[in-house]
Design a protein around this motif. Sequence first.
Motif, mmCIF file in Angstrom:
data_model
loop_
_atom_site.group_PDB
_atom_site.id
_atom_site.type_symbol
_atom_site.label_atom_id
_atom_site.label_comp_id
_atom_site.label_asym_id
_atom_site.label_seq_id
_atom_site.Cartn_x
_atom_site.Cartn_y
_atom_site.Cartn_z
ATOM 1 N N ASP A 1 -1.642 0.335 -6.295
ATOM 2 C CA ASP A 1 -2.261 1.071 -7.302
ATOM 3 C C ASP A 1 -2.257 2.721 -7.073
ATOM 4 O O ASP A 1 -2.542 3.377 -7.821
ATOM 5 C CB ASP A 1 -3.647 0.435 -7.721
ATOM 6 C CG ASP A 1 -4.588 0.471 -6.588
ATOM 7 O OD1 ASP A 1 -4.378 1.084 -5.621
ATOM 8 O OD2 ASP A 1 -6.001 0.396 -6.736
ATOM 9 N N HIS A 2 -1.877 2.857 -5.934
ATOM 10 C CA HIS A 2 -1.602 4.385 -5.624
ATOM 11 C C HIS A 2 -0.899 4.773 -4.458
ATOM 12 O O HIS A 2 -0.477 3.811 -3.547
ATOM 13 C CB HIS A 2 -2.970 5.187 -5.406
ATOM 14 C CG HIS A 2 -3.694 4.799 -4.162
ATOM 15 N ND1 HIS A 2 -4.607 3.741 -3.922
ATOM 16 C CD2 HIS A 2 -3.451 5.151 -2.764
ATOM 17 C CE1 HIS A 2 -5.124 3.909 -2.572
ATOM 18 N NE2 HIS A 2 -4.502 4.526 -2.075
ATOM 19 N N THR B 1 -9.795 5.467 -7.130
ATOM 20 C CA THR B 1 -9.659 5.034 -5.576
ATOM 21 C C THR B 1 -10.770 5.860 -5.079
ATOM 22 O O THR B 1 -10.882 7.100 -5.122
ATOM 23 C CB THR B 1 -8.178 5.527 -5.132
ATOM 24 O OG1 THR B 1 -7.239 4.656 -5.528
ATOM 25 C CG2 THR B 1 -8.513 5.201 -3.624
ATOM 26 N N HIS C 1 -1.470 -0.475 -0.411
ATOM 27 C CA HIS C 1 -2.106 -0.349 -1.861
ATOM 28 C C HIS C 1 -0.820 -0.686 -3.069
ATOM 29 O O HIS C 1 0.040 -0.098 -2.667
ATOM 30 C CB HIS C 1 -2.773 0.921 -1.949
ATOM 31 C CG HIS C 1 -3.933 1.469 -1.102
ATOM 32 N ND1 HIS C 1 -5.076 1.008 -1.136
ATOM 33 C CD2 HIS C 1 -3.588 2.263 0.131
ATOM 34 C CE1 HIS C 1 -5.822 1.177 -0.065
ATOM 35 N NE2 HIS C 1 -4.963 2.005 0.753
ATOM 36 N N THR D 1 -6.584 7.039 -10.392
ATOM 37 C CA THR D 1 -6.205 5.577 -9.606
ATOM 38 C C THR D 1 -7.710 4.754 -9.431
ATOM 39 O O THR D 1 -7.508 3.788 -8.815
ATOM 40 C CB THR D 1 -5.399 5.607 -8.590
ATOM 41 O OG1 THR D 1 -6.152 6.429 -7.644
ATOM 42 C CG2 THR D 1 -4.160 6.714 -8.862
ATOM 43 N N ASP E 1 -10.329 -2.728 -0.758
ATOM 44 C CA ASP E 1 -10.256 -3.536 -1.836
ATOM 45 C C ASP E 1 -10.798 -4.864 -1.724
ATOM 46 O O ASP E 1 -10.575 -5.871 -2.886
ATOM 47 C CB ASP E 1 -8.680 -3.528 -2.497
ATOM 48 C CG ASP E 1 -8.602 -2.212 -3.121
ATOM 49 O OD1 ASP E 1 -9.332 -1.321 -3.114
ATOM 50 O OD2 ASP E 1 -7.434 -1.782 -3.280
ATOM 51 N N GLU F 1 -0.052 -6.195 -14.058
ATOM 52 C CA GLU F 1 0.211 -5.695 -13.001
ATOM 53 C C GLU F 1 -0.067 -4.176 -12.871
ATOM 54 O O GLU F 1 -0.074 -3.617 -13.725
ATOM 55 C CB GLU F 1 1.699 -5.676 -12.640
ATOM 56 C CG GLU F 1 2.693 -4.874 -13.386
ATOM 57 C CD GLU F 1 4.265 -4.765 -13.035
ATOM 58 O OE1 GLU F 1 4.905 -3.870 -13.471
ATOM 59 O OE2 GLU F 1 4.652 -5.882 -12.608
ATOM 60 N N PRO F 2 -0.769 -3.573 -11.454
ATOM 61 C CA PRO F 2 -0.951 -2.195 -11.630
ATOM 62 C C PRO F 2 -0.169 -1.359 -11.915
ATOM 63 O O PRO F 2 1.215 -1.406 -11.925
ATOM 64 C CB PRO F 2 -1.280 -2.109 -10.090
ATOM 65 C CG PRO F 2 -1.556 -3.485 -9.439
ATOM 66 C CD PRO F 2 -0.753 -4.316 -10.374
ATOM 67 N N ARG F 3 -0.515 -0.322 -12.563
ATOM 68 C CA ARG F 3 0.476 0.726 -13.199
ATOM 69 C C ARG F 3 1.569 1.307 -12.305
ATOM 70 O O ARG F 3 2.433 1.574 -12.543
ATOM 71 C CB ARG F 3 -0.539 1.800 -14.196
ATOM 72 C CG ARG F 3 0.204 2.691 -14.879
ATOM 73 C CD ARG F 3 -0.610 3.532 -15.663
ATOM 74 N NE ARG F 3 -1.553 4.515 -14.575
ATOM 75 C CZ ARG F 3 -1.213 5.623 -14.438
ATOM 76 N NH1 ARG F 3 -0.219 6.216 -14.941
ATOM 77 N NH2 ARG F 3 -2.112 6.300 -13.474
ATOM 78 N N LEU G 1 2.396 -0.037 -9.422
ATOM 79 C CA LEU G 1 2.832 -1.270 -8.492
ATOM 80 C C LEU G 1 4.367 -0.847 -7.872
ATOM 81 O O LEU G 1 3.998 -0.913 -6.426
ATOM 82 C CB LEU G 1 2.945 -2.412 -9.132
ATOM 83 C CG LEU G 1 3.550 -3.566 -8.227
ATOM 84 C CD1 LEU G 1 2.323 -4.037 -7.385
ATOM 85 C CD2 LEU G 1 3.888 -4.668 -9.403
#
Length: 272
Positions: free
Chosen positions: A77-78, A18, A75, A16, A171, A236-238, A240
């Motif tokens: 994204d994770h 991160t 978050h 991710t 972020d 969009e983030p995977r 999301l």
Amino acid sequence: MSTPEPIIHTCFEPRTSTWQYVVADPSTKSAVIIDSVLDFDLSTSTISTETADGLLSLVKENGYTVRHILETHVHADHLTASRYLQQQLEQTNPDQTKPAICIGKRIHGVQERFAGRYGIEKAEYEGAFDRLIDDDDVFPLGELQVQAMHLPGHTPDHMGYMVGANVFCGDSLFNTDVGSARCDFPDGNAHELYASEPRAYTTVAEQKEANKHLKAGTSEAEFVAWRQGRDAGLAEPRLLHQALQFNIRAGRLPAPRGGRSAGLGTGCCMSR
């Protein structure tokens, strides 16, 4: 007399992208964990704890006592490992008091927004976080202090945490070759992100010299035009939908429904 500095462990999670942090007072071994990751396999919708267990091993090997588990924001994204870490730390270390899961006070608005989108009952997220942090709050980390800093723009609830001369800004600011965070999430604001950035320069002077979006001399109008133009073309983030449903609950799984555990479905798409 110089300000004492913390020990900082940087833990990168590549799936991710991160950065997680374990930050400790060298004198007392008191520590905080910032922006932890719980592993999630999108293809099978299964959760695992390899990354979080790595953080736990690091804490144990160094003899740290974790006082707070900090989130910079909800978050997209994770999945957060905050709840899992809290449970494991409390169960495995007899000297460990329950570390508080903390996030900025504006989490209420984020929870209400996404609870409505995903059909989450208020009882599932109300009181999920142990402590809601106010702007400029200061709390101890052994002989050091943690100061909270509101850094809006990426998301409205976004907080940074200053320990010694270091700001952990989540972020709101990336490495110089990446630049800045997207601002197209609900209540994101490129103007607010631009205004937040100088505060994040506290310990990263190279950002002023080399940040591809915000180096010295970049006007607010230039930044906002670039940021908004870039955001308009981003997917969009995977993770999301799974991340938001999980993270507004502070890392708790959905409550069982109809005799079986509820899943983290894709839900509805976000509008801009």
